[in-house]
Design an enzyme around this catalytic site. Sequence first.
Site, PDB file in Angstrom:
ATOM      1  N   ASP A   3       4.217  -6.904   7.722  1.00 41.73           N
ATOM      2  CA  ASP A   3       3.906  -6.986   6.293  1.00 41.73           C
ATOM      3  C   ASP A   3       3.593  -8.445   6.005  1.00 41.73           C
ATOM      4  OD1 ASP A   3       4.535  -4.888   3.763  1.00 41.73           O
ATOM      5  OD2 ASP A   3       4.385  -6.998   3.198  1.00 41.73           O
ATOM      6  N   CYS A  46      -3.402   5.625  -0.919  1.00 41.55           N
ATOM      7  CA  CYS A  46      -2.815   5.884  -2.238  1.00 41.55           C
ATOM      8  C   CYS A  46      -3.795   5.564  -3.358  1.00 41.55           C
ATOM      9  CB  CYS A  46      -1.499   5.124  -2.402  1.00 41.55           C
ATOM     10  SG  CYS A  46      -1.670   3.355  -2.263  1.00 41.55           S
ATOM     11  N   ARG A  74      10.488  11.439   6.430  1.00 43.78           N
ATOM     12  CA  ARG A  74      11.111  12.397   7.367  1.00 43.78           C
ATOM     13  C   ARG A  74      10.079  12.994   8.305  1.00 43.78           C
ATOM     14  NH1 ARG A  74      14.202  14.761   2.599  1.00 43.78           N
ATOM     15  NH2 ARG A  74      12.826  16.550   2.552  1.00 43.78           N
ATOM     16  N   ASN A 124      -0.810 -10.818   8.171  1.00 43.99           N
ATOM     17  CA  ASN A 124      -1.845 -10.039   7.518  1.00 43.99           C
ATOM     18  C   ASN A 124      -2.268  -8.958   8.524  1.00 43.99           C
ATOM     19  OD1 ASN A 124      -4.536  -9.106   6.950  1.00 43.99           O
ATOM     20  ND2 ASN A 124      -4.704 -10.795   5.476  1.00 43.99           N
TER      21      ASN A 124
HETATM   22  N1  SAH Z   1       5.134   1.706   3.735  1.00 41.24           N
HETATM   23  C1  SAH Z   1       5.856   1.076   2.644  1.00 41.24           C
HETATM   24  C2  SAH Z   1       4.997   0.832   1.416  1.00 41.24           C
HETATM   25  C3  SAH Z   1       3.833  -0.056   1.659  1.00 41.24           C
HETATM   26  S1  SAH Z   1       3.264  -0.797   0.208  1.00 41.24           S
HETATM   27  C4  SAH Z   1       7.026   1.953   2.256  1.00 41.24           C
HETATM   28  O1  SAH Z   1       6.980   3.143   2.496  1.00 41.24           O
HETATM   29  O2  SAH Z   1       7.964   1.448   1.650  1.00 41.24           O
HETATM   30  C5  SAH Z   1       2.101  -1.898   0.781  1.00 41.24           C
HETATM   31  C6  SAH Z   1       2.674  -3.119   1.470  1.00 41.24           C
HETATM   32  O3  SAH Z   1       1.567  -3.774   2.069  1.00 41.24           O
HETATM   33  C7  SAH Z   1       3.334  -4.153   0.589  1.00 41.24           C
HETATM   34  O4  SAH Z   1       4.623  -4.405   1.082  1.00 41.24           O
HETATM   35  C8  SAH Z   1       2.464  -5.414   0.715  1.00 41.24           C
HETATM   36  O5  SAH Z   1       3.238  -6.606   0.818  1.00 41.24           O
HETATM   37  C9  SAH Z   1       1.770  -5.175   2.012  1.00 41.24           C
HETATM   38  N2  SAH Z   1       0.432  -5.745   2.193  1.00 41.24           N
HETATM   39  C10 SAH Z   1      -0.625  -5.709   1.351  1.00 41.24           C
HETATM   40  N3  SAH Z   1      -1.723  -6.226   1.928  1.00 41.24           N
HETATM   41  C11 SAH Z   1      -1.359  -6.615   3.183  1.00 41.24           C
HETATM   42  C12 SAH Z   1      -2.039  -7.197   4.304  1.00 41.24           C
HETATM   43  N4  SAH Z   1      -3.341  -7.480   4.233  1.00 41.24           N
HETATM   44  N5  SAH Z   1      -1.342  -7.431   5.418  1.00 41.24           N
HETATM   45  C13 SAH Z   1      -0.019  -7.133   5.495  1.00 41.24           C
HETATM   46  N6  SAH Z   1       0.675  -6.573   4.493  1.00 41.24           N
HETATM   47  C14 SAH Z   1       0.018  -6.304   3.354  1.00 41.24           C
END
Ligand code: SAH
Length: 419
Positions: free
Chosen positions: A267, A362, A230, A295
Site C-alpha cells: 500500500d 469499486c 472470506r 506505489n
Molecule cells: N483492500 C483494502 C481496501 C483497499 S482501499 C481492504 O479491504 O481493506 C485502497 C487502498 O489503496 C488505500 O489503502 C490506498 O492507500 C491505496 N492506494 C491507492 N493508490 C495506490 C497506489 N497507486 N499504490 C499503492 N496503494 C495505493
Amino acid sequence: MDKLSTVILKPGEADRVAGGHPWIYQGSILRLTQPVEDGGLVQIKDHRQRLLGVGFYNSKSKIQVRVLARDRVEVDDAFFAGRIQAAVAWRQKYLPGATSFRVVNAEGDFLSGLIVDKYEEVLVIQTSSLGMDRHKAAITRVLENIFQPRAILERNDMSSRSFEGLPEVQGILAGSLGEGQPPVAGGGPEGGTDAASRRSWIRINDLEFFVNLTAGHKTGFYLDQQVNYRRVAELAKGARVLDCFCFQGGFSLHAARAGAVSIHALDQSQEALDTARQNAEANHLSGGCTFEAANVFDWLKAHTTTRPNEKLIPKFDLVILDPPSFTRNRSSIPEAMRGYKEIHLRAFKLVRPGGTVATFCCSHHVDAGMFQEVILEAAFDARRVLRRVAAYQPSPDHPVVPAIPESEYLKGFAFEVLA
Ligand code: SAH
C-alpha cells in the site's frame, strides 16, 4: 399531509420513479404547486396527477427530490424506526452473526441520503441530503432505541455535502467514546476505544481490526468486503499471496488465517501499513506477513520488467487487486481502463500457472462487463488464458437495487490463470 406541496413531473419522467429510482432531477420537474422550503417534504405526482410518493425537496441540489416512500407517509420517528428495523432484519437474514456492518446503505435501504455503520457498540452516521440532515435528531433517537449504542458519531466531513448546501461537520451525537470495553475479554493490545485517537476494535469474521472512527476512509473500514474477505481466503490455503492495495490488511489477515504460506502486502500509505501490521500482530498472524510501502503501479512494473533474454519466474499463487476507484466521472473512464489493464497485465505475469488473481473494481462507472473485458485484454497481452473461479459483489449489508444503477458499484472476479 394535505398541505404538502406537490412536485409534478413532466410527461415521460415518471416511469423511472415508478420503477423505484428515488432521484428526481430539476429537468424532470414540470412545476411545484406551491413554494416549499429546502429540506421539506413534498408529494410527487405524474403529469396526470397520479401519486408517485413523497420525498425531500432541495432546490440547491442537482437532485431536487429524493423519494422516501411510494405512498403518503408521515416522516417521523415511527417512519425511521420502520425503515431501520427492516434494514436490520435484512442484515440478520443475509449477514447473520456479524457484529460490525452497514446498518443503513442509503438508496439500497430506501433511505436516500443516509448511511449508518455499526462498529461493535459505536454507530457512525452520514447524512448527505439536506432533508435527511434535518432529521438527524429523530434518526439518532431511533438508533439509540434499537441498538443502545455506546456512542453515535456523525462523520459528515465529506465534500459532497456542499452539493446540498450543507457544511462539513464531525462530532458525537449521543453517548461518549471514552470508556469502551474491548469486544472480547482481554481484547487486543490496547483494548476498547482509545479516547485520544478514537480508535476502536471491531470484529470481522472473527478477526480483530482497529478502526479509526474519526479519520478513517469512508466511515472507518471497508465493510463492503466482509464476505469477500472470506471467499478470497478460500483460495489462499498453502498459497504465496501478493495483496495489492492492502489498506489495513483485510484480505491479508483472512488469507493468513486460511493457511497462506506467505503474504506480501503493498500500500502507498505508511499509516495504513502500520495499522495492518498491528492488526496482524493482534490476531497472532504476523508470522508469514510482510508489509511494504509502495506505489503498486511502480512495484508491479519493477517486478515484471526483465532484461533481454531474461525469463520472469512467477512467484505468487494468489494475487489480490483491490484498488481505489480509478474514476471520478465518466470522462476519466479511458484513463481508468488503462490503469486496470496495467495492473492486471502485470499481475498475470506474476502468477504461477494454475494460480489465481482475485480482483475488484469499486467504480460504478465501470460495470462488470467492462471490467471483465479489460481483464481479458490484459490476459491476452500477457499470453494467459483465464478460467473464472468466482464473481464477487458487495456484502449483503450494502444491498443493490437494480432499478438504481448507482447502487451498483463493487464488483470482482477470481480467475485461475493458465499459461
Ligand atoms: N483492500 C483494502 C481496501 C483497499 S482501499 C481492504 O479491504 O481493506 C485502497 C487502498 O489503496 C488505500 O489503502 C490506498 O492507500 C491505496 N492506494 C491507492 N493508490 C495506490 C497506489 N497507486 N499504490 C499503492 N496503494 C495505493
